[in-house]
Design an enzyme around this catalytic site. Structure first.
Site, PDB file in Angstrom:
ATOM      1  N   GLY A  29       0.824  -1.197   0.000  1.00  0.00           N
ATOM      2  CA  GLY A  29       0.000   0.000   0.000  1.00  0.00           C
ATOM      3  C   GLY A  29       0.855   1.241   0.000  1.00  0.00           C
ATOM      4  N   GLY A  38       0.512   5.793   0.781  1.00  0.00           N
ATOM      5  CA  GLY A  38      -0.243   7.009   1.045  1.00  0.00           C
ATOM      6  C   GLY A  38       0.504   8.174   0.437  1.00  0.00           C
ATOM      7  N   VAL A  64       4.924   4.558   2.288  1.00  0.00           N
ATOM      8  CA  VAL A  64       4.754   3.312   1.545  1.00  0.00           C
ATOM      9  C   VAL A  64       4.623   2.224   2.601  1.00  0.00           C
ATOM     10  CG1 VAL A  64       5.804   1.692  -0.094  1.00  0.00           C
ATOM     11  CG2 VAL A  64       6.183   4.143  -0.358  1.00  0.00           C
ATOM     12  N   VAL A  65       3.700   1.284   2.394  1.00  0.00           N
ATOM     13  CA  VAL A  65       3.512   0.186   3.343  1.00  0.00           C
ATOM     14  C   VAL A  65       4.003  -1.102   2.691  1.00  0.00           C
ATOM     15  CG1 VAL A  65       1.896  -1.062   4.816  1.00  0.00           C
ATOM     16  CG2 VAL A  65       1.522   1.372   4.359  1.00  0.00           C
ATOM     17  N   LYS A  77       5.209   0.493   7.730  1.00  0.00           N
ATOM     18  CA  LYS A  77       4.849   1.784   7.146  1.00  0.00           C
ATOM     19  C   LYS A  77       6.102   2.652   7.141  1.00  0.00           C
ATOM     20  CE  LYS A  77       1.321   5.414   7.711  1.00  0.00           C
ATOM     21  NZ  LYS A  77       0.156   5.791   8.541  1.00  0.00           N
ATOM     22  N   ASP A  83     -10.912  10.413  10.615  1.00  0.00           N
ATOM     23  CA  ASP A  83     -10.758   9.986   9.222  1.00  0.00           C
ATOM     24  C   ASP A  83     -11.285   8.559   9.044  1.00  0.00           C
ATOM     25  OD1 ASP A  83     -10.061  10.312   6.536  1.00  0.00           O
ATOM     26  OD2 ASP A  83      -8.009   9.585   6.839  1.00  0.00           O
TER      27      ASP A  83
END
Length: 162
Positions: free
Chosen positions: A21, A23, A27-28, A43, A136
């Protein structure tokens, strides 16, 4: 300490695997503990890309995750700092996020939706008991321990929490 071993990248005690993943500022990666083999999510945040406000949000997220220990809140296992980067070693959720679950399963049966919502409520109650708000909440920030109707739902991504 980040280093390469063979063809694998290593961060602290973890071997970094594939990207799972990303954001805006992170980066994950999927990872495994070198000794125990425990699966984790790493993360990786580029600190140089964060302005002062975003750095404060990151520190707030770390503070919250260190403070809260609950089955419906993602667990923070470790924090590894290297020059210019910080790595948050988090609980790995094999089931992905709730939006992916809905995409794959289509219409979610009422019993499954109720099961997930009870877990969400339990996680939110713990946040409320600690005078915290997430700010969120969305399906992408609700992770699932596995990819089935008996999965444990976990609230994640506390970057906007207060």
């Amino acid at each position: 300490m980040t280093q390469a071993v063979g063809r694998s990248r290593v961060v602290g005690d973890y071997v970094v695997g594939k990207r799972i993943g990303e954001g805006s500022f992170s980066v994950v990666w999927h990872g495994r503990h070198k000794v125990h083999g425990t699966e984790v999510a790493i993360k990786e945040i580029a600190m140089l890309r964060l302005n002062k406000k975003l750095q404060e949000s990151l520190m707030s997220e770390i503070f919250i995750l260190k403070r809260i220990n609950h089955p419906n809140i993602i667990s923070l296992y470790d924090i590894i700092q290297v020059p210019g980067k910080i790595h948050l070693v988090l609980e790995y959720c094999r089931g992905g996020d709730l939006s992916l679950y809905i995409q794959h399963h289509g219409r979610v049966p009422e019993t499954t939706a109720k099961y997930f919502m009870q877990q969400l409520a339990a996680g939110l109650q713990v946040l409320r008991d600690n005078n915290l708000i997430h700010r969120d909440l969305k399906p992408q920030n609700l992770l699932l321990s596995q990819n089935d109707e008996k999965s444990v739902l976990k609230i994640a991504d506390f970057g906007f929490a207060r």
